[in-house]
Design a protein around this motif. Structure first.
Motif, PDB file in Angstrom:
ATOM      1  N   VAL A 277       0.842  -1.197   0.000  1.00 48.38           N
ATOM      2  CA  VAL A 277       0.000   0.000   0.000  1.00 48.38           C
ATOM      3  C   VAL A 277       0.877   1.246   0.000  1.00 48.38           C
ATOM      4  O   VAL A 277       1.816   1.352   0.798  1.00 48.38           O
ATOM      5  CB  VAL A 277      -0.935   0.019   1.225  1.00 48.38           C
ATOM      6  CG1 VAL A 277      -1.822   1.269   1.202  1.00 48.38           C
ATOM      7  CG2 VAL A 277      -1.796  -1.252   1.267  1.00 48.38           C
ATOM      8  N   VAL A 278       0.569   2.174  -0.883  1.00 50.03           N
ATOM      9  CA  VAL A 278       1.286   3.455  -0.933  1.00 50.03           C
ATOM     10  C   VAL A 278       0.262   4.580  -0.988  1.00 50.03           C
ATOM     11  O   VAL A 278      -0.759   4.475  -1.669  1.00 50.03           O
ATOM     12  CB  VAL A 278       2.236   3.525  -2.153  1.00 50.03           C
ATOM     13  CG1 VAL A 278       1.474   3.345  -3.452  1.00 50.03           C
ATOM     14  CG2 VAL A 278       3.003   4.838  -2.160  1.00 50.03           C
ATOM     15  N   GLY A 279       0.512   5.632  -0.227  1.00 54.21           N
ATOM     16  CA  GLY A 279      -0.378   6.783  -0.228  1.00 54.21           C
ATOM     17  C   GLY A 279       0.209   7.945  -1.000  1.00 54.21           C
ATOM     18  O   GLY A 279       1.426   8.069  -1.149  1.00 54.21           O
ATOM     19  N   ASP A 280      -0.660   8.808  -1.502  1.00 55.76           N
ATOM     20  CA  ASP A 280      -0.245  10.016  -2.219  1.00 55.76           C
ATOM     21  C   ASP A 280      -1.073  11.162  -1.660  1.00 55.76           C
ATOM     22  O   ASP A 280      -2.311  11.140  -1.739  1.00 55.76           O
ATOM     23  CB  ASP A 280      -0.483   9.856  -3.723  1.00 55.76           C
ATOM     24  CG  ASP A 280       0.083  11.025  -4.518  1.00 55.76           C
ATOM     25  OD1 ASP A 280       1.185  10.882  -5.056  1.00 55.76           O
ATOM     26  OD2 ASP A 280      -0.588  12.064  -4.590  1.00 55.76           O
ATOM     27  N   SER A 281      -0.406  12.145  -1.071  1.00 55.74           N
ATOM     28  CA  SER A 281      -1.111  13.238  -0.407  1.00 55.74           C
ATOM     29  C   SER A 281      -0.708  14.574  -1.008  1.00 55.74           C
ATOM     30  O   SER A 281       0.481  14.887  -1.103  1.00 55.74           O
ATOM     31  CB  SER A 281      -0.804  13.233   1.100  1.00 55.74           C
ATOM     32  OG  SER A 281      -1.476  14.281   1.750  1.00 55.74           O
ATOM     33  N   LEU A 307       4.334   6.943   1.907  1.00 56.35           N
ATOM     34  CA  LEU A 307       3.516   8.113   1.600  1.00 56.35           C
ATOM     35  C   LEU A 307       4.320   9.078   0.755  1.00 56.35           C
ATOM     36  O   LEU A 307       5.451   9.425   1.104  1.00 56.35           O
ATOM     37  CB  LEU A 307       3.050   8.802   2.882  1.00 56.35           C
ATOM     38  CG  LEU A 307       2.208  10.080   2.679  1.00 56.35           C
ATOM     39  CD1 LEU A 307       0.857   9.733   2.061  1.00 56.35           C
ATOM     40  CD2 LEU A 307       2.030  10.822   3.991  1.00 56.35           C
ATOM     41  N   ARG A 308       3.745   9.501  -0.365  1.00 64.05           N
ATOM     42  CA  ARG A 308       4.346  10.524  -1.201  1.00 64.05           C
ATOM     43  C   ARG A 308       3.626  11.843  -0.934  1.00 64.05           C
ATOM     44  O   ARG A 308       2.413  11.952  -1.149  1.00 64.05           O
ATOM     45  CB  ARG A 308       4.211  10.158  -2.688  1.00 64.05           C
ATOM     46  CG  ARG A 308       4.870   8.850  -3.058  1.00 64.05           C
ATOM     47  CD  ARG A 308       6.381   8.976  -3.101  1.00 64.05           C
ATOM     48  NE  ARG A 308       6.986   7.733  -3.554  1.00 64.05           N
ATOM     49  CZ  ARG A 308       7.417   6.767  -2.753  1.00 64.05           C
ATOM     50  NH1 ARG A 308       7.306   6.906  -1.438  1.00 64.05           N
ATOM     51  NH2 ARG A 308       7.955   5.674  -3.238  1.00 64.05           N
ATOM     52  N   LEU A 309       4.351  12.837  -0.437  1.00 61.74           N
ATOM     53  CA  LEU A 309       3.789  14.163  -0.204  1.00 61.74           C
ATOM     54  C   LEU A 309       3.991  15.024  -1.445  1.00 61.74           C
ATOM     55  O   LEU A 309       5.100  15.112  -1.970  1.00 61.74           O
ATOM     56  CB  LEU A 309       4.435  14.816   1.014  1.00 61.74           C
ATOM     57  CG  LEU A 309       4.114  14.165   2.368  1.00 61.74           C
ATOM     58  CD1 LEU A 309       4.938  14.807   3.472  1.00 61.74           C
ATOM     59  CD2 LEU A 309       2.625  14.264   2.683  1.00 61.74           C
ATOM     60  N   ARG A 310       2.919  15.644  -1.887  1.00 61.81           N
ATOM     61  CA  ARG A 310       2.958  16.394  -3.143  1.00 61.81           C
ATOM     62  C   ARG A 310       2.454  17.814  -2.880  1.00 61.81           C
ATOM     63  O   ARG A 310       1.281  18.027  -2.574  1.00 61.81           O
ATOM     64  CB  ARG A 310       2.074  15.701  -4.177  1.00 61.81           C
ATOM     65  CG  ARG A 310       2.220  16.204  -5.593  1.00 61.81           C
ATOM     66  CD  ARG A 310       1.241  15.494  -6.497  1.00 61.81           C
ATOM     67  NE  ARG A 310       1.375  14.059  -6.410  1.00 61.81           N
ATOM     68  CZ  ARG A 310       2.306  13.349  -7.050  1.00 61.81           C
ATOM     69  NH1 ARG A 310       3.177  13.975  -7.814  1.00 61.81           N
ATOM     70  NH2 ARG A 310       2.360  12.044  -6.928  1.00 61.81           N
ATOM     71  N   ARG A 311       3.356  18.788  -2.965  1.00 66.36           N
ATOM     72  CA  ARG A 311       2.968  20.175  -2.724  1.00 66.36           C
ATOM     73  C   ARG A 311       2.374  20.785  -3.987  1.00 66.36           C
ATOM     74  O   ARG A 311       2.871  20.592  -5.082  1.00 66.36           O
ATOM     75  CB  ARG A 311       4.192  20.995  -2.291  1.00 66.36           C
ATOM     76  CG  ARG A 311       3.852  22.436  -1.890  1.00 66.36           C
ATOM     77  CD  ARG A 311       5.117  23.259  -1.653  1.00 66.36           C
ATOM     78  NE  ARG A 311       5.862  23.466  -2.884  1.00 66.36           N
ATOM     79  CZ  ARG A 311       5.590  24.417  -3.780  1.00 66.36           C
ATOM     80  NH1 ARG A 311       4.579  25.251  -3.577  1.00 66.36           N
ATOM     81  NH2 ARG A 311       6.310  24.544  -4.879  1.00 66.36           N
ATOM     82  N   TRP A 312       1.287  21.519  -3.803  1.00 65.23           N
ATOM     83  CA  TRP A 312       0.689  22.254  -4.917  1.00 65.23           C
ATOM     84  C   TRP A 312       0.127  23.560  -4.381  1.00 65.23           C
ATOM     85  O   TRP A 312      -0.705  23.580  -3.477  1.00 65.23           O
ATOM     86  CB  TRP A 312      -0.418  21.456  -5.580  1.00 65.23           C
ATOM     87  CG  TRP A 312      -0.928  22.110  -6.832  1.00 65.23           C
ATOM     88  CD1 TRP A 312      -0.359  22.065  -8.069  1.00 65.23           C
ATOM     89  CD2 TRP A 312      -2.101  22.923  -6.956  1.00 65.23           C
ATOM     90  NE1 TRP A 312      -1.111  22.792  -8.969  1.00 65.23           N
ATOM     91  CE2 TRP A 312      -2.185  23.333  -8.306  1.00 65.23           C
ATOM     92  CE3 TRP A 312      -3.084  23.349  -6.067  1.00 65.23           C
ATOM     93  CZ2 TRP A 312      -3.212  24.140  -8.787  1.00 65.23           C
ATOM     94  CZ3 TRP A 312      -4.108  24.162  -6.541  1.00 65.23           C
ATOM     95  CH2 TRP A 312      -4.160  24.544  -7.895  1.00 65.23           C
ATOM     96  N   ASP A 313       0.585  24.664  -4.926  1.00 70.26           N
ATOM     97  CA  ASP A 313       0.112  25.990  -4.538  1.00 70.26           C
ATOM     98  C   ASP A 313      -0.218  26.786  -5.782  1.00 70.26           C
ATOM     99  O   ASP A 313       0.173  26.427  -6.899  1.00 70.26           O
ATOM    100  CB  ASP A 313       1.172  26.726  -3.709  1.00 70.26           C
ATOM    101  CG  ASP A 313       1.222  26.229  -2.270  1.00 70.26           C
ATOM    102  OD1 ASP A 313       0.181  26.310  -1.605  1.00 70.26           O
ATOM    103  OD2 ASP A 313       2.289  25.761  -1.834  1.00 70.26           O
ATOM    104  N   MET A 314      -0.900  27.888  -5.592  1.00 75.40           N
ATOM    105  CA  MET A 314      -1.313  28.703  -6.728  1.00 75.40           C
ATOM    106  C   MET A 314      -0.162  29.163  -7.620  1.00 75.40           C
ATOM    107  O   MET A 314      -0.331  29.244  -8.834  1.00 75.40           O
ATOM    108  CB  MET A 314      -2.118  29.905  -6.245  1.00 75.40           C
ATOM    109  CG  MET A 314      -3.562  29.554  -5.872  1.00 75.40           C
ATOM    110  SD  MET A 314      -4.417  28.571  -7.113  1.00 75.40           S
ATOM    111  CE  MET A 314      -4.292  29.636  -8.540  1.00 75.40           C
ATOM    112  N   PRO A 315       1.030  29.451  -7.082  1.00 69.50           N
ATOM    113  CA  PRO A 315       2.127  29.809  -7.996  1.00 69.50           C
ATOM    114  C   PRO A 315       2.462  28.704  -8.986  1.00 69.50           C
ATOM    115  O   PRO A 315       3.067  28.952 -10.028  1.00 69.50           O
ATOM    116  CB  PRO A 315       3.300  30.072  -7.041  1.00 69.50           C
ATOM    117  CG  PRO A 315       2.647  30.510  -5.779  1.00 69.50           C
ATOM    118  CD  PRO A 315       1.402  29.684  -5.676  1.00 69.50           C
ATOM    119  N   ASP A 316       2.061  27.464  -8.646  1.00 72.09           N
ATOM    120  CA  ASP A 316       2.321  26.345  -9.554  1.00 72.09           C
ATOM    121  C   ASP A 316       1.245  26.201 -10.617  1.00 72.09           C
ATOM    122  O   ASP A 316       1.328  25.318 -11.464  1.00 72.09           O
ATOM    123  CB  ASP A 316       2.398  25.037  -8.754  1.00 72.09           C
ATOM    124  CG  ASP A 316       3.486  25.086  -7.696  1.00 72.09           C
ATOM    125  OD1 ASP A 316       4.535  25.656  -7.980  1.00 72.09           O
ATOM    126  OD2 ASP A 316       3.255  24.568  -6.594  1.00 72.09           O
TER     127      ASP A 316
END
Length: 592
Positions: A277-281, A307-316
């Motif tokens: 099991v792998v998570g993506d957040s 767990l893979r942490l994935r940052r996403w913000d408006m500048p992206d």
């Protein structure tokens, strides 16, 4: 993709004349050769959705479609007298054929899972087109002269020779006022219909016939003597759902820091080893107060999963979203972050080919206190009523009552007049379609007649789920992944809707109780969080990637462009009005 063609005249199908081949395999059937299947397993990356399969039973029955069945053992047991040991080796599609051979058109009542398929009965010269109970897989149909076309891919359907590409005004009006169509059967094209979930379309000499084979019917609440049984039953049913959807290899879970997706992960670990099991957040530093990455990491460490942490913000945000040439089958706001989604899907595909989505409990466990108590009063169920009131006092707790007192002590703002139609909608267009009456009559398309769980049941009978599943279809077209939805298993869904709303729907008490001792207490005590409206406004105020409209001639039929300033987006939004830009982009690609 897959499709079927049925010639109303008892003549062989001319595949080339109908433009059915392309890069797909084509096979005609029976002595008359008046039916044909078209199919290809290859999407843009070699995988798209549930595997597209074709199968036959003798020289009488053929099937093509995307089929993944739940509770195979139950179906095998029912078919044992007919197919014996062959059932265990049969594919899910082949089991459908055996079921049809055993029970005729009633076979659909014994099928559960994620599927859309067409079945040809050569002896009866009959084509049956079937869509699953919740509509996780799409199925479209259209008639062109003497031929019927049925398939799972709208783009393929609309490119058949002689089929009109005239747009459906009602579909577009619903998109612009609600964000999705209020009717199951409509598509953005007038000439192509969508088969509604839990329906069968029969095509034969008698003409087309559509019938519904399943309904979401929650008659009585489920009452257990032992309180612990509620949580045990929920865990058992969810684990069965996960086991039916578990791939042979690794499983991915789209995991926020919330309760629903982390519960999926916890039950998946109970079905398979943590190493599978792998998570993506996905989290945002801009809205770090939501602490999605913190709670997702807390759950992952507790469960022992990656767990893979994935940052996403408006500048992206992709300011060049118009230039990529990506176009969903129907206009959709998913186009704004399609490049980001394609990158994410590609990375997720390296971790697992099958991913779970955690939507469902928020809708099923809506806390409908007043409706439930009124229903108990109407039935004169005084014992149940007294017990529910005591449970409500207990589960709400002192803190909850304090919040209620403070909330009612505050002055209530005067309600603003409700503007049924946005000011930027073309008035002639709105008047011609009588949109105000349509909105009042259909609302969001769900059935609100249930006596004690009206909003929850309405949410699952609303066409909004078609829009939800269409987003996942788009994702699957961007990369080699398959999305599955364990909470939407009919066994799980029936149970979630059947537990008494008091106390089990109060802040999803059922899920919290089921995970007690299996998840960190800090996560179980976490309140439901979402992005506040002021934060949404802040996001939109920086969304400066909206250029001038490109399809003014087409868009002007639906929208008064002069009422929209692309430099002051927040003045006319929030989210549903983003559909204006999505529609403009889609029309540009379609009509350029």
């Amino acid at each position: 993709m897959f499709a079927a063609i049925f010639n109303l005249r008892a003549e062989p199908i001319d595949v080339q004349r109908l433009g059915a081949a392309g890069h797909c395999s084509v096979e005609t059937f029976g002595g008359a050769r008046r039916a044909a299947f078209v199919h290809s397993n290859a999407g843009p990356y070699g995988v798209q959705g549930e595997p597209c399969v074709a199968a036959s039973l003798g020289d009488r029955y053929w099937i093509v479609g995307r089929v993944r069945l739940n509770a195979r053992r139950d179906l095998e047991a029912r078919l044992a007298l007919g197919v014996g040991e062959d059932a265990k080796a049969a594919s899910d599609a082949a089991l459908c054929l055996h079921a049809y051979a055993a029970w005729g058109e009633q076979f659909v009542e014994f099928l559960f899972g994620d599927y859309a398929f067409v079945l040809w009965d050569d002896a009866r010269q009959r084509l049956l087109c079937v869509r699953d109970q919740l509509g996780t897989r799409a199925l479209f149909h259209a008639r062109i002269g003497d031929a019927w076309f049925v398939g799972d891919t709208l783009d393929w359907m609309i490119r058949r020779p002689s089929i009109s590409q005239e747009l459906d005004d009602y579909w577009i009006a619903d998109l612009l006022t609600l964000g999705f169509c209020r009717e199951f059967e409509r598509t953005v094209y007038r000439a192509v219909q969508r088969l509604a979930p839990a329906h069968v379309l029969k095509l034969d000499e008698a003409g087309p016939h559509i019938r519904r084979y399943w309904r979401l019917e929650i008659v009585e609440p489920v009452y257990f003597r032992d309180r612990a049984t509620y949580a045990e039953r929920f865990r058992d049913l969810l684990s069965q759902s996960i086991a039916d959807r578990m791939p042979p290899g690794r499983l991915g879970i789209s995991m926020s820091g919330g309760l629903d997706s982390t519960t999926l992960a916890a039950c998946a670990v109970g079905v398979a080893s943590p190493s599978r099991v792998v998570g993506d957040s996905v989290y945002s530093e801009e809205f770090s107060h939501l602490k999605e990455d913190y709670f997702a990491s807390l759950a992952a460490r507790h469960l022992g999963i990656e767990l893979r942490l994935r940052r996403w913000d408006m500048p992206d945000h992709d300011s060049d979203w118009r230039s990529h040439g990506m176009r969903p089958a129907e206009p959709s706001v998913t186009i704004f972050d399609a490049r980001y989604r394609r990158q994410m899907i590609g990375e997720q595909a390296c971790e697992a080919s099958v991913w779970f989505d955690g939507e469902g409990p928020d809708n099923a466990l809506i806390f409908e206190r007043d409706a439930y108590l009124s229903w108990l009063v109407g039935r004169r169920a005084w014992g149940r009523l007294g017990g529910a009131l005591l449970e409500y006092v207990r589960v709400k707790g002192l803190g909850g009552w304090r919040q209620s007192v403070r909330r009612h002590a505050l002055p209530r703002p005067e309600a603003d007049p409700v503007r049924v139609l946005p000011r930027w909608l073309n008035r002639d267009f709105a008047d011609r379609l009588h949109l105000e009456e349509r909105i009042r009559a259909l609302g969001e398309g769900g059935d609100t007649s249930h006596p004690w769980h009206p909003n929850a049941v309405a949410s699952f009978t609303s066409p909004i789920w078609q829009s939800h599943f269409a987003d996942f279809d788009f994702d699957e077209a961007l990369g080699p992944v398959v999305w599955r939805h364990p909470y939407l298993d009919t066994r799980v869904l029936d149970y979630l809707l059947s537990v008494p709303p008091i106390p089990w729907a109060w802040k999803k008490q059922l899920v919290r109780e089921a995970m007690r001792g299996r998840m960190p207490d800090e996560l179980l005590k976490r309140e439901k969080t979402s992005m506040p409206q002021e934060d949404i406004g802040a996001v939109l105020s920086r969304l400066r990637c909206m250029p001038e409209f490109m399809a003014n001639g087409q868009l002007g039929k639906y929208v008064d462009v002069s009422q929209i300033s692309t430099h002051s987006v927040p003045e006319f939004m929030p989210w549903p009005a983003l559909s204006v830009f999505a529609l403009d982009h889609w029309l540009t690609l379609d009509f350029k």
